[in-house]
Design an enzyme around this catalytic site. Structure first.
Site, mmCIF file in Angstrom:
data_model
loop_
_atom_site.group_PDB
_atom_site.id
_atom_site.type_symbol
_atom_site.label_atom_id
_atom_site.label_comp_id
_atom_site.label_asym_id
_atom_site.label_seq_id
_atom_site.Cartn_x
_atom_site.Cartn_y
_atom_site.Cartn_z
ATOM 1 N N THR A 96 0.806 -1.060 0.156
ATOM 2 C CA THR A 96 -0.069 -0.026 -0.101
ATOM 3 C C THR A 96 0.827 1.189 0.072
ATOM 4 O O THR A 96 1.387 1.579 1.156
ATOM 5 C CB THR A 96 -0.833 0.135 1.449
ATOM 6 O OG1 THR A 96 -1.767 -1.170 1.116
ATOM 7 C CG2 THR A 96 -1.772 1.214 1.261
ATOM 8 N N LYS A 171 -7.007 1.696 -3.002
ATOM 9 C CA LYS A 171 -6.752 1.248 -1.667
ATOM 10 C C LYS A 171 -6.668 2.447 -0.407
ATOM 11 O O LYS A 171 -7.218 2.071 0.402
ATOM 12 C CB LYS A 171 -5.273 0.464 -1.845
ATOM 13 C CG LYS A 171 -4.684 0.012 -0.506
ATOM 14 C CD LYS A 171 -5.777 -1.126 0.119
ATOM 15 C CE LYS A 171 -5.462 -1.531 1.380
ATOM 16 N NZ LYS A 171 -4.093 -2.158 1.573
ATOM 17 N N LYS A 239 -0.393 5.095 8.750
ATOM 18 C CA LYS A 239 0.234 5.545 7.526
ATOM 19 C C LYS A 239 -0.685 5.733 6.247
ATOM 20 O O LYS A 239 -0.590 6.826 5.520
ATOM 21 C CB LYS A 239 1.304 4.515 7.084
ATOM 22 C CG LYS A 239 2.149 4.740 5.921
ATOM 23 C CD LYS A 239 1.520 3.959 4.535
ATOM 24 C CE LYS A 239 1.576 2.392 4.788
ATOM 25 N NZ LYS A 239 1.050 1.486 4.016
#
Length: 286
Positions: A96, A171, A239
């Site tokens: 990701t 995502k 994150k």
């Protein structure tokens, strides 16, 4: 028979590589901590010597690592993916990251003669183990077609999303929503328990109504039992929230709820819960 490489054997990667091996594919594995390769090699995988060696000996190499910095690092240097990629070989990054990082890696792989696909996954430890991930692929369509049999082993859904960057963006959108949902769920559970409501009854009522969803069904008992066994590390969700907010900034879009949620996850990281499950955000609320 195609040869597959798999680099990055953390919570997600280990389970994903294991499913490829169980399906009878020819798989070479590598991880910075070689101990994580041991049981996979015992199950039939080959031991890779370096990312370079994996990339140069496999038709398609998969990677899943923690963040953009790690994704770039695994590609660079004399022993990196780029040093081993070339004509006829392909690279699929399932980490990701932000769309700019994907575009940077894509350009480098293509320049070296290889094909590239970004394919971040939606799902946590259990879906990775069960082979029911959602794989968000974008990039070289011919590589997508070639990789689809492997995707179908690792996931239950593998949509093709178009040009490089679209998988990364999808995502981040999905995880931003998930982080926000978990944050308000934690606040709601905390409020209910403080108000002397029965925790299990709260979960039962939520599960019976319009808000029912698999995440609440899994995370709810974790909150009640104070069990934060890691399925998705909290530091990775923070994150992802940060990257989603950065994307909003680039698109001149204000994301106030996501920004507030990100601060909650940052607070949880500072409190020492970074390596615990995302459900540990509840500890900073209660």
């Amino acid at each position: 028979m195609k040869k597959f490489g798999f680099i990055g054997l953390g919570i997600m990667g280990h389970a994903m590589a294991s499913n490829l091996i169980k399906a009878g594919l020819d798989v070479t594995v590598w991880n910075r901590n070689l101990d994580k390769c041991t049981d996979l090699v015992a199950s039939g995988a080959h031991q890779g010597k370096s990312p370079k060696q994996v990339a140069e000996t496999c038709d398609i190499t998969f990677t899943i690592v923690s963040d953009p910095t790690a994704a770039l690092a695994i590609c660079e240097g004399p022993e990196g993916i780029l040093a081993g990629i070339g004509e006829g070989r392909s690279y699929i990054d399932m980490s990701t990251v932000d769309d700019e990082t994907s575009q940077t890696i894509s350009a480098a792989i293509t320049k070296a003669g290889g094909r590239f696909l970004e394919a971040p996954v939606s799902g946590t430890k259990k879906p990775a183990e069960d082979g029911t991930l959602i794989i968000l692929a974008a990039g070289d369509k011919s590589l997508y077609d070639d990789a689809l049999p492997a995707f179908e082993i690792m996931g239950k859904m593998s949509p093709y999303l178009g040009e490089i960057g679209q998988g990364a963006k999808m995502k981040l959108v999905v995880n931003m929503m998930m982080g926000g949902m978990l944050s308000i769920f934690s606040e709601g559970m905390s409020l209910g328990l403080k108000a002397n409501l029965d925790g299990q009854q709260i979960l039962d009522i939520v599960a019976a109504g319009a808000m029912t969803n698999p995440m609440f069904n899994v995370k709810g008992p974790m909150l009640l039992n104070e069990n934060y066994t890691t399925s998705f590390p909290l530091k990775h969700m923070q994150k992802d929230m940060r990257l989603a907010i950065d994307l909003g900034d680039k698109l001149n879009l204000t994301l106030p709820t996501a920004t507030t949620t990100n601060e909650s996850f940052k607070q949880a990281r500072k409190a020492g819960y970074a390596d615990e499950d995302i459900a540990a955000i509840y500890k900073t609320v209660k």
